[in-house]
Enzyme design. Sequence first.
Site, PDB file in Angstrom:
ATOM      1  N   GLY A  88       0.828  -1.208   0.000  1.00  0.00           N
ATOM      2  CA  GLY A  88       0.000   0.000   0.000  1.00  0.00           C
ATOM      3  C   GLY A  88       0.852   1.242   0.000  1.00  0.00           C
ATOM      4  N   ASN A  89       0.250   2.372   0.272  1.00  0.00           N
ATOM      5  CA  ASN A  89       1.005   3.618   0.391  1.00  0.00           C
ATOM      6  C   ASN A  89       0.351   4.518   1.426  1.00  0.00           C
ATOM      7  OD1 ASN A  89      -0.922   5.485  -1.057  1.00  0.00           O
ATOM      8  ND2 ASN A  89      -0.567   3.952  -2.657  1.00  0.00           N
ATOM      9  N   ARG A  90       0.938   5.667   1.658  1.00  0.00           N
ATOM     10  CA  ARG A  90       0.514   6.509   2.785  1.00  0.00           C
ATOM     11  C   ARG A  90      -0.692   7.396   2.484  1.00  0.00           C
ATOM     12  NH1 ARG A  90       4.647   6.344   6.594  1.00  0.00           N
ATOM     13  NH2 ARG A  90       6.655   5.737   5.700  1.00  0.00           N
ATOM     14  N   SER A  91      -1.248   7.305   1.285  1.00  0.00           N
ATOM     15  CA  SER A  91      -2.390   8.173   0.966  1.00  0.00           C
ATOM     16  C   SER A  91      -3.542   7.911   1.937  1.00  0.00           C
ATOM     17  CB  SER A  91      -2.848   7.900  -0.471  1.00  0.00           C
ATOM     18  OG  SER A  91      -4.070   8.568  -0.701  1.00  0.00           O
ATOM     19  N   ALA A 102      -3.908   7.385  -5.196  1.00  0.00           N
ATOM     20  CA  ALA A 102      -2.520   6.965  -5.344  1.00  0.00           C
ATOM     21  C   ALA A 102      -2.557   5.485  -5.727  1.00  0.00           C
ATOM     22  CB  ALA A 102      -1.774   7.169  -4.039  1.00  0.00           C
TER      23      ALA A 102
END
Length: 399
Positions: free
Chosen positions: A211-214, A278
């Site tokens: 995943g990512n930090r969005s 994102a």
Amino acid sequence: MDLLSGKRLVLGVCGSIAAYKVAQLARDLTLAGAQVDVILTEAGARFVGAATFQALTGRPVLTSLWDLPEDGVVGHIALGAQADAVVVAPATANTIARLAAGLSDDLLTTVLLATRAPVLVAPAMNPLMYSHPATQANLVTLRERGYSLIEPGEGRMAEHVEGKGRLPEPFTLEGELRAMLGRATGPLRGRHVVVTAGGTREPIDPVRYIGNRSSGQMGHALAAQARDMGAEVTLISSAIAIPPPAAVVFVPVATALEMQAAVAAACTHADILIMNAAVADFRPASAAERKLKKHPETQGMTLELVTNPDIIGGLAARRDLFKVGFAAETDDLLAHAQSKLERKGLDLIVANDAVASIGQPEIALTLIDQHGQQPIARCPKREAAALLMAALVERLPRR
Ligand code: C5P
């Protein structure tokens, strides 16, 4: 500026236990900058006192056809005629019937006959009373007259019965009011806007993902802003920690492939796509069916990744769709954004510093299109969303 700022609202409160929720609504609308005149029906006043609403709105509360404000100027006709919107919440079976019949036997029904402003009715009552053919027929009449109606929720009622008749939460009522005001005069009325938000989650196994930090904050703020401007909004979001705004069509997704399918379906009838999500560039080639185990004898592990489809780039042929992309970068921000604008066939790209903005409450933006650049100074995401949407409206092709 907030849609509700300076708006004159009349809030009619009828005799249902759900009236307690509307005290919060009165406060929220007042804090958003609206002038809120509460009218309590005789039965409404038995559930929540006038003093409560008066303290929350800072305005005199009206309960009778015969009580005029101190200055004596704003009579009941003027109250209706000057309103930007009227909200009836909770609306009881009795008041709904009186409205359908066109009666004016108390202050609220009189104001409603005297107004030409949009009216939002939020029924709340016992489930048997709600489903009765008389109530249902009256609601059809109100809808045919152009009133906006909010479906009551289902669940456990105050009197311990289960069923349909619950007043939605203040957050939902406010969202529906904003949508109604937007549809009346907003610059995006008649347009369908698709917004994507959040960071996609690409499964490694049933427990883990890439995943990512969005956080989804910016995308959700954009969806709320498009709704306030009158658009019909579809929000396709992989954000998990924040709720979607009310009065938008919400499509929860997890992966890039799910997002791609949802965007394709929503965009068949859309005018504008705002691709704020994102999206993971890569996903594991296959997700393990069972949780991956570490073995003491092996060091490390290798994951095979495959490239995800470019969702917005894949829609380059849709010249009828106004496409807005985002570029979150750590270096050479504007150069990268400019090349994405061209490569992906976008109408507008919104550049932002990835480290300073992703998952943060504030953001600074630079809008880039074929005509040049427009900066938006660092500010809370809700404000940035309003400024961005205003800039987008200016760039939309005329219809
Ligand atoms: O290529 P990059 O990820 O930097 O481009 C960012 C823009 O493209 C964003 O608007 C993002 O939502 C969109 N995007 C997409 N599909 C992908 C990757 C990004 O639509 N697979």
